[in-house]
Design an enzyme around this catalytic site. Structure first.
Site, PDB file in Angstrom:
ATOM      1  N   GLU A 203      47.539 -16.785 -19.638  1.00 24.31           N
ATOM      2  CA  GLU A 203      47.122 -16.417 -18.287  1.00 24.31           C
ATOM      3  C   GLU A 203      48.029 -17.033 -17.225  1.00 24.31           C
ATOM      4  O   GLU A 203      48.403 -16.375 -16.253  1.00 24.31           O
ATOM      5  CB  GLU A 203      45.668 -16.846 -18.029  1.00 24.31           C
ATOM      6  CG  GLU A 203      44.624 -15.989 -18.728  1.00 24.31           C
ATOM      7  CD  GLU A 203      44.273 -16.483 -20.119  1.00 24.31           C
ATOM      8  OE1 GLU A 203      44.986 -17.360 -20.663  1.00 24.31           O
ATOM      9  OE2 GLU A 203      43.268 -15.978 -20.687  1.00 24.31           O
ATOM     10  N   GLU A 318      41.064   2.783 -14.795  1.00 25.33           N
ATOM     11  CA  GLU A 318      41.430   3.721 -15.866  1.00 25.33           C
ATOM     12  C   GLU A 318      40.278   3.744 -16.850  1.00 25.33           C
ATOM     13  O   GLU A 318      39.873   2.696 -17.363  1.00 25.33           O
ATOM     14  CB  GLU A 318      42.726   3.268 -16.558  1.00 25.33           C
ATOM     15  CG  GLU A 318      43.117   4.186 -17.714  1.00 25.33           C
ATOM     16  CD  GLU A 318      44.286   3.672 -18.560  1.00 25.33           C
ATOM     17  OE1 GLU A 318      45.296   3.202 -17.996  1.00 25.33           O
ATOM     18  OE2 GLU A 318      44.163   3.733 -19.806  1.00 25.33           O
TER      19      GLU A 318
END
Ligand code: NAG
Ligand code: NAG
Ligand code: NAG
Ligand code: NAG
Ligand code: NAG
Ligand code: NAG
Ligand code: NAG
Ligand code: NAG
Ligand code: NAG
Ligand code: NAG
Ligand code: NAG
Ligand code: NAG
Length: 540
Positions: A203, A318
């Site tokens: 991350e 999406e």
């Protein structure tokens, strides 16, 4: 006949939310004011699309040859909700696209079947790619930049710097919604199409690369399109993770400072209800199954609740039925249209602020096929009719404050929703997802001779609703149909008028039913959906 008996416990909690009045053992009581867990007012363009980066030129065409079929289909949705769908141009191929200034064509894509049979994984775009942003009047776009290769090699980084100028000049303040930098970075080090980051990528490194790239984008904008660097015009949807439990996690990413520059306008997540080739996936069990939809979206809802403390709206940037571009016979069937209604209205009811239904040329789950290919006929596909029903249920989101509430039903093969406009009940949608095949064993040679069952629903509606209720239906011959679909007697098919609405003369329109007192009864055939429209007393 659907049983509408609730045990006392269920009845008690049901009545808490939908009002205490109980009109009979088989009536579903719909509260006159929005229940406490109704969504906040739905923002405009809830019904939106995501178009695979490599196939955007097919969908949009270019200035000399605009794709007017696509534009007609977008206009139909805009007419219902007051805003044309927002278009996110992105997906896996955004992270493969490299810029070639000498390329005459919009795109040169090479498919490597070992990586994906459905989309190219070696992609060059030329300057004319960006001309595709000129073909749909009044449409706003999210443009996806390449982080996959952008943070990996020199050509990728140069592509980023060069395409910022082209994209910002093509879009300008009128057409630009926001930017996106990277598609599904949580899969970069594990991607089935080939990893673009080492296994150790985490991350903190993602955040550093994202900040580095977005700052470079802003620097380029300051040179090429300074009007796009103000707080109102400059921003991103992010982090566009594929899921909630992959290599990178939302919470850690956020805590590691993804929004250090305060430029994330929408938190975007992706969702698919299942996989195209996942064992055990069926129309009834996976798509036409309310429990499956609720289950699939629940982790996103948890995240959006957590992240809502940052005050940034949460969207599905999406989404569609089955990942890997959908399964034939499932994602392109009428059953998928019914799934799309339940999925989208459920998302709306639980606080997801917008959904971008994903598609690409030859994708099985596409709402429409924009051009003729040797794999797929040009045309309006069943999922589009689901988009239309969601839009009809939302109504005009620009003029009205519209809230969506789920109406709990007992069977997972059915779902119902209430739409409140300015705080009063305006519409009820019922999706009867019990599978009815019109063919036997999937071959249109043998038609089903079993009569189509129907369910009867009785709603107890508020006093203020008119007794005359107008009824609109979504109809096809069965959940396995892939053509012959109509909404409220209207077809949007390519072959009739290139996607413009055409009234059919073989389907009833203008259906009305009368409420008996406060009770309105409606028959809903298996594998169909219906919207009941309520006026105020005296308005019909
Ligand atoms: C809203 O609350 C009612 C009553 O507690 C509950 O039955 C229903 O499932 C809730 N709906 C959602 C979407 O959480
Ligand atoms: C860029 O496009 C030109 C013109 O089509 C072509 O000759 C050249 O090989 C392309 N470069 C790459 C790296 O694909
Ligand atoms: C515009 O689209 C047409 C039709 O697809 C195509 O033939 C033409 O080459 C395109 N023009 C450019 C500049 O890409
Ligand atoms: C398209 O890309 C392929 C593979 O990179 C390359 O061989 C071909 O020359 C390119 N075509 C053009 C017109 O650039
Ligand atoms: C940003 O990324 C580019 C391309 O990888 C690299 O050349 C540059 O050094 C990076 N800048 C910082 C500050 O990390
Ligand atoms: C670049 O991508 C390759 C795979 O194409 C990967 O092995 C490598 O680790 C990546 N490099 C960096 C710096 O992320
Ligand atoms: C920029 O816009 C965001 C919302 O998009 C807002 O939260 C923030 O306060 C604004 N910042 C400035 C400096 O106006
Ligand atoms: C519906 O989905 C749930 C959750 O995935 C599953 O447990 C259930 O078996 C499914 N129902 C049917 C009829 O397949
Ligand atoms: C189908 O079309 C593609 C893309 O235009 C082409 O590469 C392929 O050769 C065609 N296949 C057949 C069987 O015609
Ligand atoms: C449909 O499939 C079942 C199971 O394979 C078979 O028993 C039945 O005869 C088939 N029906 C027709 C009409 O082909
Ligand atoms: C409908 O067709 C599917 C796929 O052929 C089959 O699995 C299912 O059992 C059929 N359903 C009914 C109710 O006949
Ligand atoms: C109505 O007509 C349309 C267009 O000809 C056709 O596709 C559809 O199947 C028909 N619907 C019914 C219910 O017969």
């Amino acid at each position: 006949m659907a049983r509408r008996m609730f045990d006392l416990l269920a009845l008690a909690s049901f009545s808490n939310s939908f009002g205490y009045a109980w009109g009979g053992s088989d009536a579903i009581v719909v509260s006159g004011s929005p229940p406490s867990n109704t969504s906040a007012p739905i923002p405009e363009a809830f019904v939106s699309f995501s178009i695979e980066f490599a196939y955007f030129p097919d969908y949009a065409g270019n200035s000399s040859s605009p794709n007017t079929f696509s534009n007609n289909l977008l206009n139909n949705l805009g007419a219902l909700t007051g805003t044309k769908p927002y278009i996110r141009v992105g997906g896996n191929t955004q992270d493969y696209a490299l810029y070639n200034a000498s390329l005459k064509e919009a795109m040169n894509g090479t498919i490597n079947p070992a990586r994906s049979a459905d989309y190219p994984t070696t992609i060059y775009i030329g300057p004319s790619y960006f001309d595709s942003y000129n073909t749909w009047p009044g449409t706003k776009f999210i443009h996806g930049f390449n982080l996959g290769l952008g943070g990996n090699n020199t050509a990728g980084w140069e592509t980023l710097l060069e395409t910022v100028t082209l994209a910002c000049k093509a879009l300008g303040t009128e057409k630009l919604l926001w930017w996106e930098y990277g598609n599904e970075p949580d899969l970069y080090s594990t991607s089935a199409q080939g990893p673009v980051r080492p296994a150790s990528w985490n991350e903190a490194e993602y955040v550093a690369q994202w900040l580095n790239g977005t700052r470079a984008i802003k620097d380029q904008l300051a040179i090429a399109c300074p009007e796009l660097t103000t707080n109102d015009t400059y921003g991103y949807i992010a982090p566009s993770f594929a899921g909630t439990n992959n290599h990178l996690k939302y919470w850690t990413t956020w805590q590691d400072g993804l929004n250090t520059d305060h430029d994330i306008k929408l938190i975007s997540s992706h969702n698919y209800i299942g996989g195209a080739t996942q064992p055990g996936v069926t129309l009834q069990g996976t798509l036409m199954n309310h429990t499956s939809t609720v289950h699939s979206i629940s982790t996103q809802v948890n995240e959006s609740n957590y992240l809502s403390s940052y005050g940034i709206p949460f969207i599905l940037g999406e989404t569609n039925s089955l990942y890997n571009e959908g399964a034939p016979g499932l994602s392109n069937s009428f059953g998928a249209a019914l799934w799309g209604i339940d999925f989208n209205l459920w998302c709306a009811s639980v606080g997801i602020r917008r959904t971008h239904m994903h598609m690409g040329t030859d994708y099985r789950y596409a709402s429409w096929q924009p051009i003729q290919t040797n794999k797929t006929a040009i045309g309006t596909k069943p999922p589009y009719y689901g988009n239309i029903v969601v839009a009809a249920m939302m109504g005009n989101l620009v003029e009205n404050s519209v809230q969506i509430a789920n109406i709990p039903l007992e069977n997972e093969r059915e779902a119902a929703y209430a739409a409140y406009e300015k705080g009063t009940l305006a519409r009820i949608a019922v999706v009867n997802m019990r599978q009815y095949n019109y063919t036997v064993n999937g071959t249109s040679d043998v038609l089903n001779t079993v009569p189509r069952p129907q369910q009867e629903y009785t709603f107890k509606i508020p006093d203020y609703c008119s007794r005359t209720v107008s009824v609109q239906r979504l109809y096809a011959n069965g959940s396995d149909a892939i053509s012959g679909i109509s909404w409220d007697g209207t077809s949007y098919n390519w072959e009739l008028d290139e996607g413009k609405p055409v009234r059919l003369d073989n389907v009833t329109i203008g259906e009305e039913t009368r409420a008996a007192g406060e009770f309105v009864k409606i028959q809903v055939p298996d594998s169909t959906a219906v919207i009941l429209n309520f006026g105020k007393q005296g308005s019909w």
